[in-house]
Design a protein around this motif. Structure first.
Motif, mmCIF file in Angstrom:
data_model
loop_
_atom_site.group_PDB
_atom_site.id
_atom_site.type_symbol
_atom_site.label_atom_id
_atom_site.label_comp_id
_atom_site.label_asym_id
_atom_site.label_seq_id
_atom_site.Cartn_x
_atom_site.Cartn_y
_atom_site.Cartn_z
ATOM 1 N N TYR A 72 51.247 8.970 45.884
ATOM 2 C CA TYR A 72 51.399 7.525 45.774
ATOM 3 C C TYR A 72 52.705 7.075 46.419
ATOM 4 O O TYR A 72 53.769 7.629 46.141
ATOM 5 C CB TYR A 72 51.442 7.103 44.298
ATOM 6 C CG TYR A 72 50.144 7.254 43.554
ATOM 7 C CD1 TYR A 72 48.991 6.600 43.982
ATOM 8 C CD2 TYR A 72 50.066 8.043 42.413
ATOM 9 C CE1 TYR A 72 47.789 6.738 43.279
ATOM 10 C CE2 TYR A 72 48.866 8.180 41.706
ATOM 11 C CZ TYR A 72 47.732 7.528 42.143
ATOM 12 O OH TYR A 72 46.555 7.654 41.458
ATOM 13 N N GLU A 75 53.526 0.417 46.490
ATOM 14 C CA GLU A 75 52.390 -0.428 46.856
ATOM 15 C C GLU A 75 52.769 -1.417 47.958
ATOM 16 O O GLU A 75 51.941 -1.821 48.767
ATOM 17 C CB GLU A 75 51.881 -1.224 45.642
ATOM 18 C CG GLU A 75 51.173 -0.390 44.597
ATOM 19 C CD GLU A 75 52.093 0.024 43.469
ATOM 20 O OE1 GLU A 75 53.336 -0.026 43.638
ATOM 21 O OE2 GLU A 75 51.578 0.396 42.394
ATOM 22 N N ASN A 292 46.890 -0.065 45.951
ATOM 23 C CA ASN A 292 47.701 1.146 45.800
ATOM 24 C C ASN A 292 48.388 1.573 47.085
ATOM 25 O O ASN A 292 48.728 2.748 47.257
ATOM 26 C CB ASN A 292 46.851 2.283 45.232
ATOM 27 C CG ASN A 292 47.467 2.831 43.961
ATOM 28 O OD1 ASN A 292 48.680 2.784 43.812
ATOM 29 N ND2 ASN A 292 46.664 3.347 43.052
ATOM 30 N N ASP B 43 50.308 11.599 39.518
ATOM 31 C CA ASP B 43 50.251 11.842 40.954
ATOM 32 C C ASP B 43 50.169 13.338 41.229
ATOM 33 O O ASP B 43 50.786 14.138 40.533
ATOM 34 C CB ASP B 43 51.481 11.267 41.655
ATOM 35 C CG ASP B 43 51.250 11.081 43.146
ATOM 36 O OD1 ASP B 43 50.140 11.406 43.621
ATOM 37 O OD2 ASP B 43 52.166 10.613 43.835
ATOM 38 N N SER B 248 41.230 10.543 45.068
ATOM 39 C CA SER B 248 42.657 10.703 44.757
ATOM 40 C C SER B 248 42.946 11.984 43.998
ATOM 41 O O SER B 248 43.779 12.790 44.409
ATOM 42 C CB SER B 248 43.153 9.512 43.935
ATOM 43 O OG SER B 248 43.306 8.385 44.762
ATOM 44 N N THR B 254 45.937 10.574 46.796
ATOM 45 C CA THR B 254 46.703 9.463 46.207
ATOM 46 C C THR B 254 47.507 8.700 47.265
ATOM 47 O O THR B 254 47.672 7.493 47.150
ATOM 48 C CB THR B 254 47.645 9.968 45.094
ATOM 49 O OG1 THR B 254 48.444 11.033 45.608
ATOM 50 C CG2 THR B 254 46.860 10.473 43.894
ATOM 51 N N ARG B 257 44.279 7.459 50.301
ATOM 52 C CA ARG B 257 43.526 6.260 49.956
ATOM 53 C C ARG B 257 42.059 6.240 50.408
ATOM 54 O O ARG B 257 41.726 5.707 51.458
ATOM 55 C CB ARG B 257 44.237 5.011 50.489
ATOM 56 C CG ARG B 257 45.720 4.882 50.259
ATOM 57 C CD ARG B 257 46.200 4.967 48.828
ATOM 58 N NE ARG B 257 45.365 4.220 47.922
ATOM 59 C CZ ARG B 257 45.031 4.678 46.691
ATOM 60 N NH1 ARG B 257 45.447 5.838 46.255
ATOM 61 N NH2 ARG B 257 44.255 3.966 45.915
#
Lengths: 410, 410
Positions: A72, A75, A292, B43, B248, B254, B257
């Motif tokens: 991640y 965002e 995300n 994550d 993910s 993650t 996407r």
């Protein structure tokens, strides 16, 4: 019993480009050997800048090893991209935009569609006509459009006609509006506003506490001096405008997906009691809750567009398309057709000859010349009697299309 | 005067994971040499499957040449990916899902957030508690939540408590509801429903014309036989359920996407007059109007997860995380802690010892053991007294964390 959002039932069944695709498919089934040239949908044909290709390969390799893998991300976009955007697209032009005013996203279609999420349903919306259909459709979904009349207009939307008669410069609305969609250089007409023409709108918004949603997806095509690249070139705009930008038409990202939206911290909207609320904060809340982030490898591709090599490659591609635009514009003008746009834009807006309707001219071009355009009326009532051609084809196809267009008997 | 969507003003200022990040940053500034192990945010840490890496390199090269370049693709996803999903995730398991029932997207966060767009604001929403905060927050934004009470509950939301007391199996609501969010294997508790337990909900929805939003982002972690991988394993579910799936946690996407959502054509919702409307059609309209598809190179990466090599690589990674989960689960159980989940899930749900609150236990772990968990109460009122640990760390960090956790004095 689960209820639907009934606003959706008001939407006409078919989306403009789906209808065109259906007609083209039918034609191709009937004429399998025809050499159809597509100057309709605004999709690019040139490959990604080599700098982006190299950056993506490198980023893909980073994803292959635990040491350099990225999960991640923020965002709002990685710092490396946000900083690059701010430096190159704003600070280098003397515009003071902060990094926390920039929100990287997967596309301006998403952003211009989703922005309504943070706005009340009671706002009165003004839309230049003709217009990118997403602005209208997403307001229908949100319940701001009213009902569709037989004149092709939604009852609650304030239409701002832009035609040859007013030189494609919208006039201020006669009744008060709260939200104004402006797209310059314009899709579909390819026309622009000068700084003083745009200032009229910023001043209106300041005076009326209105919000301007400024779509500048085509700013990289601007060749003339007095045409603003960003609405923030106009004094006071940071208090009234959100700006949408995209890598799609700039760097060929239509299938790669990266864009960004600027929501200045000075920009306020209001509760029904008149209390000021920062739209930057609201958009940040939406963006972090319902999104995300853009893929890491894609953000690296976007960043690479700003390297010295990337900039050169982007510029070359845009010059290629602008040369196509010139060929179309000049070819059709020689032919006696009235043609607009194509100078600061990849779009050429053609007045249909002999009083033909947009769809009649579309059918004529498809059936007689095997050229696909986009009927102007598909972009709104004031687009009737026009047709959009795009400069995104190959040079060869563009030249061939112009040769065919010269067969039009006026 | 431009009005905001006032529902946004009801949202508490800070998002769970931002608050955790703030606390961790403060701790690290105060203790710069501390070796902090993060078992908080969900994550992943392992790199992408090698098959996806190779597929992306190939796809990036395609984007470098006009002959193989891809511009706009179908918003719903390329056939190559949609067909692969249908074959592998549904047909191979005897489930008849059609390609036009699958919508490829950039993430389940986006999809579970955006799905409310097509649903009326008057629906009564039921949510298992504790729950992924996005379900709640997006309903607050849409005006379906009412107001936040001092008990941490929204007045219009029907909470379905899931705690050790009911073995984490939610009971049917006592009043009628229209929309039910179910996430199994569950985030945050890591617990599951058996087929017969899930059937109770499908039957309820069929009887009450309710809609189940079924988030199965963690289905790849299921190891036990009687746990459904898809809600469509339950008879009648295609008439009442939308299923969300994601790459993910399955394949480490993650930061890459890609996800997809299944909206069966048999699934109906209703106008206020009781007329049936296909949710597949409405979602298709939203998806094509407010979204422009997942990047081509990313779709190729997702497709590669289903090749024989890709499947093997994905399986290896999941087994690695499940081994971590086992180490945490067994280590904490030996220590006398009550532990749930972690068998069919990367999440371990720990009962806080000695009546500590979630945040007290969080602070204790951070300050004394330098371990970051996620306070259960951050996922809803019924999460109070629990803490979530995740199995997404490295094996080494997981073992070290368990050694530290053994220092807890009960």
């Amino acid at each position: 019993m689960v209820l639907i959002n009934e606003n959706y039932t008001k939407l006409p069944g078919s989306y403009l480009f789906s209808e065109i695709a259906r007609k083209v498919n039918e034609f191709k089934i009937a004429h399998p050997t025809a050499d159809v040239i597509r100057l309709g949908i605004g999709d690019v044909t040139k490959p990604l800048p080599q700098a982006s290709i190299e950056a993506m390969h490198k980023a893909v390799d980073e994803m292959a090893s635990a040491e350099t893998f990225r999960g991640y991300g923020p965002e709002q976009g990685y710092d490396f991209l946000v900083n690059t955007i701010v430096e190159n697209d704003y600070k280098a032009h003397g515009l003071n935009i902060q990094t926390d005013e920039v929100f990287v996203s997967d596309g301006s279609k998403s952003d211009t569609g989703n922005i309504g999420d943070i706005l009340g349903t009671d706002n009165i919306v003004a839309i230049t006509d003709p217009v990118y259909p997403v602005y209208i459709d997403t307001n229908v979904m949100a319940g701001r459009a009213g009902d569709l009349g037989t004149d092709g207009k939604w009852t609650k939307i304030i239409y701002l006609p832009c035609t040859a008669e007013n030189n494609f410069v919208p006039e201020l609305p006669k009744t008060k509006v709260d939200i104004i969609y402006l797209c310059y250089p314009n899709n579909p007409s390819g026309t622009t506003l000068t700084k003083s023409e745009l200032k009229v709108w910023v001043d209106y918004a300041l005076e009326n506490k209105a919000l301007i949603l400024f779509d500048s997806a085509y700013e990289a095509y601007i060749t003339e001096d007095d045409v603003p690249h960003s609405i923030y070139e106009i004094e006071g705009a940071k208090k009234v405008a959100i700006e949408f930008r995209s890598f799609s038409k700039t760097a060929g990202f239509t299938g790669t997906r990266c864009a960004y939206t600027v929501v200045p911290k000075d920009l306020m909207a209001y509760t029904s009691k008149g209390e000021e609320v920062s739209l930057n904060k609201l958009w940040n809340r939406r963006h972090t809750t319902k999104f995300n982030g853009v893929p890491y490898v894609i953000q690296r591709a976007a960043e690479a567009c700003y390297s010295p090599e990337g900039k050169k490659q982007v510029k070359d591609t845009i010059e290629y398309y602008l040369n196509n635009a010139k060929i179309i514009r000049e070819g059709l003008t020689e032919q006696g057709l009235k043609v607009y746009g194509g100078v600061n834009s990849p779009y050429i807006w053609v007045k249909t000859p002999n009083g033909m309707s947009s769809w009649e001219f579309f059918d004529y071009l498809l059936n007689e010349l095997n050229i696909v355009g986009t009927p102007g009326v598909g972009f709104g009532p004031s687009g009737e009697g026009y047709l959009r051609l795009t400069a995104f084809g190959t040079l060869e196809n563009t030249k061939e299309a112009v040769l065919r267009l010269k067969k039009i008997k006026l």
